[in-house]
Design a protein around this motif. Structure first.
Motif, PDB file in Angstrom:
ATOM      1  N   PHE A 145      16.362  53.002  38.153  1.00  0.00           N
ATOM      2  CA  PHE A 145      17.563  52.361  38.256  1.00  0.00           C
ATOM      3  C   PHE A 145      18.340  52.795  39.511  1.00  0.00           C
ATOM      4  O   PHE A 145      18.796  51.803  40.237  1.00  0.00           O
ATOM      5  N   ARG A 146      18.414  54.132  39.873  1.00  0.00           N
ATOM      6  CA  ARG A 146      19.155  54.500  40.976  1.00  0.00           C
ATOM      7  C   ARG A 146      20.415  54.167  41.062  1.00  0.00           C
ATOM      8  O   ARG A 146      21.075  53.507  42.023  1.00  0.00           O
ATOM      9  N   PHE A 147      21.251  54.355  39.949  1.00  0.00           N
ATOM     10  CA  PHE A 147      22.731  53.888  39.786  1.00  0.00           C
ATOM     11  C   PHE A 147      23.485  55.035  40.575  1.00  0.00           C
ATOM     12  O   PHE A 147      23.150  56.443  40.636  1.00  0.00           O
ATOM     13  N   PRO A 148      24.831  54.964  40.752  1.00  0.00           N
ATOM     14  CA  PRO A 148      25.603  55.906  41.369  1.00  0.00           C
ATOM     15  C   PRO A 148      26.142  56.857  40.261  1.00  0.00           C
ATOM     16  O   PRO A 148      26.844  57.712  40.488  1.00  0.00           O
ATOM     17  N   VAL A 149      25.879  56.678  39.000  1.00  0.00           N
ATOM     18  CA  VAL A 149      26.089  57.615  37.847  1.00  0.00           C
ATOM     19  C   VAL A 149      24.951  58.005  36.818  1.00  0.00           C
ATOM     20  O   VAL A 149      24.131  57.192  36.819  1.00  0.00           O
ATOM     21  N   LYS A 150      25.126  58.844  36.190  1.00  0.00           N
ATOM     22  CA  LYS A 150      24.154  59.440  35.320  1.00  0.00           C
ATOM     23  C   LYS A 150      23.827  58.553  34.116  1.00  0.00           C
ATOM     24  O   LYS A 150      22.850  58.243  33.354  1.00  0.00           O
ATOM     25  N   GLY A 151      25.018  58.032  33.465  1.00  0.00           N
ATOM     26  CA  GLY A 151      24.872  57.371  32.052  1.00  0.00           C
ATOM     27  C   GLY A 151      25.825  56.304  32.113  1.00  0.00           C
ATOM     28  O   GLY A 151      26.742  55.866  32.815  1.00  0.00           O
ATOM     29  N   ILE A 152      25.879  55.527  30.709  1.00  0.00           N
ATOM     30  CA  ILE A 152      26.908  54.401  30.434  1.00  0.00           C
ATOM     31  C   ILE A 152      27.816  54.891  29.574  1.00  0.00           C
ATOM     32  O   ILE A 152      28.357  54.048  28.810  1.00  0.00           O
ATOM     33  N   CYS A 153      28.072  56.101  29.279  1.00  0.00           N
ATOM     34  CA  CYS A 153      28.747  56.583  28.209  1.00  0.00           C
ATOM     35  C   CYS A 153      30.367  57.009  28.596  1.00  0.00           C
ATOM     36  O   CYS A 153      30.600  57.558  29.768  1.00  0.00           O
ATOM     37  N   GLY A 154      31.303  57.251  27.749  1.00  0.00           N
ATOM     38  CA  GLY A 154      32.697  57.469  28.022  1.00  0.00           C
ATOM     39  C   GLY A 154      33.589  56.338  28.290  1.00  0.00           C
ATOM     40  O   GLY A 154      33.498  55.803  29.198  1.00  0.00           O
ATOM     41  N   LYS A 155      34.390  56.174  27.284  1.00  0.00           N
ATOM     42  CA  LYS A 155      35.287  55.231  27.323  1.00  0.00           C
ATOM     43  C   LYS A 155      34.958  53.703  27.481  1.00  0.00           C
ATOM     44  O   LYS A 155      35.524  53.209  28.616  1.00  0.00           O
ATOM     45  N   PRO A 156      33.987  53.220  27.008  1.00  0.00           N
ATOM     46  CA  PRO A 156      33.285  51.878  27.478  1.00  0.00           C
ATOM     47  C   PRO A 156      34.403  50.778  27.343  1.00  0.00           C
ATOM     48  O   PRO A 156      34.868  50.651  26.280  1.00  0.00           O
ATOM     49  N   ARG A 157      34.381  49.923  28.361  1.00  0.00           N
ATOM     50  CA  ARG A 157      35.244  48.902  28.187  1.00  0.00           C
ATOM     51  C   ARG A 157      34.435  47.461  28.609  1.00  0.00           C
ATOM     52  O   ARG A 157      33.628  47.956  29.720  1.00  0.00           O
ATOM     53  N   ILE A 158      34.787  46.400  28.254  1.00  0.00           N
ATOM     54  CA  ILE A 158      34.628  45.434  29.037  1.00  0.00           C
ATOM     55  C   ILE A 158      35.679  44.637  29.589  1.00  0.00           C
ATOM     56  O   ILE A 158      36.623  44.379  29.017  1.00  0.00           O
ATOM     57  N   THR A 159      35.232  43.946  30.850  1.00  0.00           N
ATOM     58  CA  THR A 159      36.281  43.356  31.674  1.00  0.00           C
ATOM     59  C   THR A 159      35.749  41.863  31.848  1.00  0.00           C
ATOM     60  O   THR A 159      34.632  41.610  32.526  1.00  0.00           O
ATOM     61  N   ASP A 160      36.525  40.933  31.608  1.00  0.00           N
ATOM     62  CA  ASP A 160      35.991  39.432  31.795  1.00  0.00           C
ATOM     63  C   ASP A 160      37.170  38.887  33.145  1.00  0.00           C
ATOM     64  O   ASP A 160      38.374  38.682  32.450  1.00  0.00           O
ATOM     65  N   VAL A 161      37.005  38.768  34.126  1.00  0.00           N
ATOM     66  CA  VAL A 161      37.723  38.335  35.229  1.00  0.00           C
ATOM     67  C   VAL A 161      37.506  36.981  35.703  1.00  0.00           C
ATOM     68  O   VAL A 161      36.388  36.619  35.868  1.00  0.00           O
ATOM     69  N   GLY A 162      38.715  36.315  35.758  1.00  0.00           N
ATOM     70  CA  GLY A 162      38.654  34.830  36.301  1.00  0.00           C
ATOM     71  C   GLY A 162      37.680  33.852  35.387  1.00  0.00           C
ATOM     72  O   GLY A 162      37.613  33.891  34.253  1.00  0.00           O
ATOM     73  N   GLY A 163      36.869  33.244  36.021  1.00  0.00           N
ATOM     74  CA  GLY A 163      35.872  32.314  35.070  1.00  0.00           C
ATOM     75  C   GLY A 163      35.106  31.201  35.612  1.00  0.00           C
ATOM     76  O   GLY A 163      35.565  30.929  37.025  1.00  0.00           O
ATOM     77  N   VAL A 164      34.308  30.431  35.234  1.00  0.00           N
ATOM     78  CA  VAL A 164      33.374  29.276  35.941  1.00  0.00           C
ATOM     79  C   VAL A 164      34.403  28.189  36.347  1.00  0.00           C
ATOM     80  O   VAL A 164      34.159  27.623  37.272  1.00  0.00           O
ATOM     81  N   PRO A 165      35.673  28.005  35.645  1.00  0.00           N
ATOM     82  CA  PRO A 165      36.487  26.868  35.916  1.00  0.00           C
ATOM     83  C   PRO A 165      36.944  27.231  37.257  1.00  0.00           C
ATOM     84  O   PRO A 165      37.471  26.037  38.117  1.00  0.00           O
TER      85      PRO A 165
END
Length: 285
Positions: free
Chosen positions: A50-70
Motif C-alpha cells: 500500500f505505502r499509504f501515509p496512515v496505518k489504517g482506515i478506522c476512526g470516525k469513517p465518513r464518505i464525501t461526494d463532491v461535485g459531479g459528472v455534470p
C-alpha cells in the motif's frame, strides 16, 4: 475548487460488522468461486504493497461526494486523482501521497506520476468521491475473492449485495483492495477536455482512453448501497501501482485467475458538497 455553494449531511445505516460479513460473503459467492469475508485487524497500510501515509482506515469513517459528472459532461466547467492524503494537524503538515495518471504524449500509453512530484497542494477539480477517517488501526471487513464467475466487478457485486439486503436503508463502504493476480480494465481521461459536447455514454466512452493493466494493483473505493436523493455517484474506484499503471477501475479482465484482497469499513456519515443544480446520468460507469 471555486464557490462551494452547499454542504448536505446524511446519517448512514451502520450494520454490525459480523452481520455485514455474512451478507457480503453470501452475495460474493454468487459472483466468485472462492470467497472469504471476515472481521479482521486492519493491516499496517504504511507497509507494502500500500505505502499509504496512515496505518489504517478506522476512526470516525465518513464518505464525501463532491461535485459531479455534470461539471464535466457534456462540456467541462472549468470554474468548478487517486487521493491518499493525510490532512494537516497541529504540529504536522499535510501529507499528499496521491497519484495521478495521464496519457503519455510520447507513446500514448499510461503515464502514472506522484502528485507531490509535480504539485505542492491537495487540490482537485470537478468531482471526487472520498473516504475520510482518522487513519487508525482497528477492526475492518476483510474480503478475499478469487476467480470471478459472474458479470459484476468486485465493487459492483458488493454494492448490489448491500442494496438488495438493506433495501431502503442507505449504507456506504469505503476502503482499499488489491488485485494480487490478474489484469484489470481502466480508463484515463485525455490531457485535453473535449471541445465537442459529450451527450451520450457512448460519446464519453469514445473520448476516454482505455487500458488493460497488470497486478499488483492497489485501489481505493467508495460504494453506496442506494442514493437517498442526493444525486450521488453510487460507486467510484481509482487505483495505482508501483510499476507505473493506474486509473479508473471498471473490472478485472482475467476472471479465471483474478485474486482480490480488500479491507473496508462502513461509513457513519455522508457529506454531499456542491451538488450540481442540473444533472444527468451520462458517464457514470
Amino acid at each position: 475548487m471555486a464557490n462551494i455553494s452547499k454542504t448536505e449531511k446524511f446519517q448512514l445505516h451502520v450494520p454490525n460488522l459480523e452481520e455485514l460479513c455474512q451478507v457480503l460473503e453470501s452475495g460474493l459467492n454468487k459472483n466468485f468461486s472462492d470467497v472469504k469475508v471476515s472481521v479482521a485487524d486492519c493491516p499496517d497500510l504504511t507497509q507494502e504493497p500500500f505505502r499509504f501515509p496512515v496505518k489504517g482506515i478506522c476512526g470516525k469513517p465518513r464518505i464525501t461526494d463532491v461535485g459531479g459528472v455534470p461539471y464535466l459532461i457534456p462540456l467541462v466547467q472549468l470554474d468548478k486523482l487517486m487521493p491518499l492524503v493525510l490532512t494537516e494537524a497541529e504540529g504536522r503538515p499535510a501529507v499528499n501521497g496521491s497519484y495521478f495518471s495521464s496519457i503519455n504524449p510520447v507513446d500514448g500509453k499510461c503515464l502514472q506520476e506522484k502528485y507531490s512530484d509535480r504539485f505542492h497542494d491537495c487540490d482537485f477539480g470537478l468531482l471526487a468521491n472520498l473516504y475520510a477517517c482518522e487513519g487508525k488501526p482497528g477492526k475492518v471487513i476483510k474480503v478475499r475473492a478469487c476467480r470471478r464467475t459472474g458479470e459484476d466487478s468486485l465493487v459492483s457485486c458488493m454494492r448490489k449485495t448491500m442494496e438488495e439486503h438493506y433495501g431502503e436503508k442507505t449504507m456506504a463502504l469505503g476502503g482499499t483492495f488489491v488485485i494480487q493476480k490478474g489484469k484489470a480494465k481502466i480508463h484515463i481521461m485525455p490531457r485535453e477536455f473535449s471541445t465537442c459536447p459529450l451527450n451520450t455514454s457512448k460519446d464519453v466512452d469514445n473520448w476516454l482512453r482505455h487500458f488493460e493493466v497488470s497486478a499488483p494493483l492497489i485501489f481505493q473505493t467508495v460504494m453506496v448501497s442506494r442514493d437517498p436523493g442526493l444525486d450521488l455517484r453510487v460507486e467510484h474506484t481509482h487505483g495505482f501501482s508501483h510499476h507505473g499503471e493506474g486509473g479508473h477501475y471498471y473490472t478485472d479482465t482475467t476472471p479465471n485467475t483474478v485474486e482480490y484482497l480488500g479491507y473496508f469499513l462502513p461509513a457513519e456519515l455522508l457529506y454531499r458538497i456542491d451538488r450540481p443544480t442540473e444533472t444527468h446520468n451520462v458517464g457514470r460507469d
